[in-house]
Design an enzyme around this catalytic site. Sequence first.
Site, PDB file in Angstrom:
ATOM      1  N   LYS A 174      53.969 -27.514  63.292  1.00  0.00           N
ATOM      2  CA  LYS A 174      53.784 -26.805  64.554  1.00  0.00           C
ATOM      3  C   LYS A 174      54.899 -27.117  65.565  1.00  0.00           C
ATOM      4  O   LYS A 174      55.873 -27.774  65.242  1.00  0.00           O
ATOM      5  CB  LYS A 174      52.405 -27.134  65.129  1.00  0.00           C
ATOM      6  CG  LYS A 174      51.244 -26.678  64.223  1.00  0.00           C
ATOM      7  CD  LYS A 174      51.267 -25.185  64.035  1.00  0.00           C
ATOM      8  CE  LYS A 174      50.017 -24.609  63.377  1.00  0.00           C
ATOM      9  NZ  LYS A 174      49.545 -25.257  62.160  1.00  0.00           N
TER      10      LYS A 174
HETATM   11  C1  LIG Z   1      46.225 -20.588  63.885  1.00  0.00           C
HETATM   12  C2  LIG Z   1      45.807 -21.964  63.481  1.00  0.00           C
HETATM   13  N1  LIG Z   1      44.645 -22.446  63.942  1.00  0.00           N
HETATM   14  C3  LIG Z   1      44.226 -23.676  63.636  1.00  0.00           C
HETATM   15  C4  LIG Z   1      44.950 -24.517  62.812  1.00  0.00           C
HETATM   16  C5  LIG Z   1      44.403 -25.852  62.448  1.00  0.00           C
HETATM   17  O1  LIG Z   1      45.154 -26.889  62.930  1.00  0.00           O
HETATM   18  P1  LIG Z   1      45.165 -28.318  62.207  1.00  0.00           P
HETATM   19  O2  LIG Z   1      45.921 -28.172  60.941  1.00  0.00           O
HETATM   20  O3  LIG Z   1      45.832 -29.191  63.211  1.00  0.00           O
HETATM   21  O4  LIG Z   1      43.746 -28.709  61.981  1.00  0.00           O
HETATM   22  C6  LIG Z   1      46.186 -24.068  62.338  1.00  0.00           C
HETATM   23  C7  LIG Z   1      47.063 -24.942  61.536  1.00  0.00           C
HETATM   24  O5  LIG Z   1      47.125 -25.071  60.420  1.00  0.00           O
HETATM   25  C8  LIG Z   1      46.611 -22.755  62.653  1.00  0.00           C
HETATM   26  O6  LIG Z   1      47.755 -22.263  62.171  1.00  0.00           O
END
Ligand SMILES: Cc1ncc(COP(=O)(O)O)c(C=O)c1O
Length: 392
Positions: free
Chosen positions: A195
């Site tokens: 990210k």
């Molecule tokens: C649009 C979106 N929402 C939520 C997430 C979840 O984040 P995390 O991987 O930090 O749990 C991600 C990442 O993979 C994402 O791309």
Amino acid sequence: MDKPALLGGTPVRSRLLPYARQTIDSGDIAGVGEALASNLITQGPTLERFERALAARARVKHAVAFANGTAALHGACWAAGLGPGDRAITTPLTFAATANAVVYQGARPVFADIDAASLTLDPDAVKRAGRGRVRAVLPVDFAGLACDYDRLLPLAREKGWTVIADAAHSFGGTYGGRPVGALADMTTLSFHPAKLITTGEGGAVLTDRDDLAERLRTMRHHGIRCPDRARPWRYEIVELGHNYRLTDFQAALGLSQLDRLESFWQRRDRIAQRYRERLKGSPFVELPALPPDRRHGWHLFVVLLRLERLSVDRDTVLQALRAENIGATLHYPLVYRHPFYRERFEYGPGLCPVAEAAEKRLVTLPLFPTMSLDDQDDVLRALDKIFAHYAR
Ligand SMILES: Cc1ncc(COP(=O)(O)O)c(C=O)c1O
């Protein structure tokens, strides 16, 4: 032109160029080291500093850090009061975590179609999907482009829905001059290494509302409240919460990364604009819309293949790019087409035709701040080679 590596030609690159990669420098490492050497390595002062810095960056009152972006989404759905029998509208073009957070609360995710040009939720489709006990809407700033909040927010206000913006892709972006994070009732972030900034694993919820911030803090910490600060041992579990805390040394990494969010963005923007420049005349791809009232966050650089000009499908193009050592990929297989969603909610094909048509054409190309222009030229060369071979 050379034969594609998929068919035995020489790959454009000798080593894989990933689609995303974190940028860690000595300042990050020093910050983490310092936090690790302190007395409190979780629930300490660095976490509070990180939360204040996040809130300031997004120009909101509160940031509540979470163990990851999924936990942040779960916290937001919990704080919004989603429960069994409720519905929440979201896009099918997202990582499943957005919809999973709704399911964790026993509520039903309802998928509304996307706009073909921006690839984000179509407000008209959201309106049509707003039947039954809808309590929330979760727009996702897909790839980094803020959704059409000028149309989504009044609709949500009229209906009494809580707006939970999933800004995992768009932190650092803006909409009509306002920073992402300050647009919805709650905005969730992810600090996964792919990210815009990273804490290893991590996430946060941004909000201007004191009541929601209080609920988020309670949920993140087992549902605990301390009625008497002078007697912390007399804590009470007032609701069923979770342990979704972020550690202080992760927060130290986050603080150091946040300082460089702008420089990361500058670099992402430079690469993304160069891709757009080089690809805008291509007969083989279409570029998603880039509305002038938004600063794209550039988590992902996606293109839509013009399949009518090619003799192969999207998967073959991805395979061919991989064979050239270009780590192109797909964001995303549509959420409601996953077996869990098909079986649990009985969602069938045809639910969101625009998203289904887009998904067949989507390709994510590598984009990250430390990628060089030579790396980018490799991607463009690999595309040229593959398109030349498979042109119809
Ligand atoms: C649009 C979106 N929402 C939520 C997430 C979840 O984040 P995390 O991987 O930090 O749990 C991600 C990442 O993979 C994402 O791309």
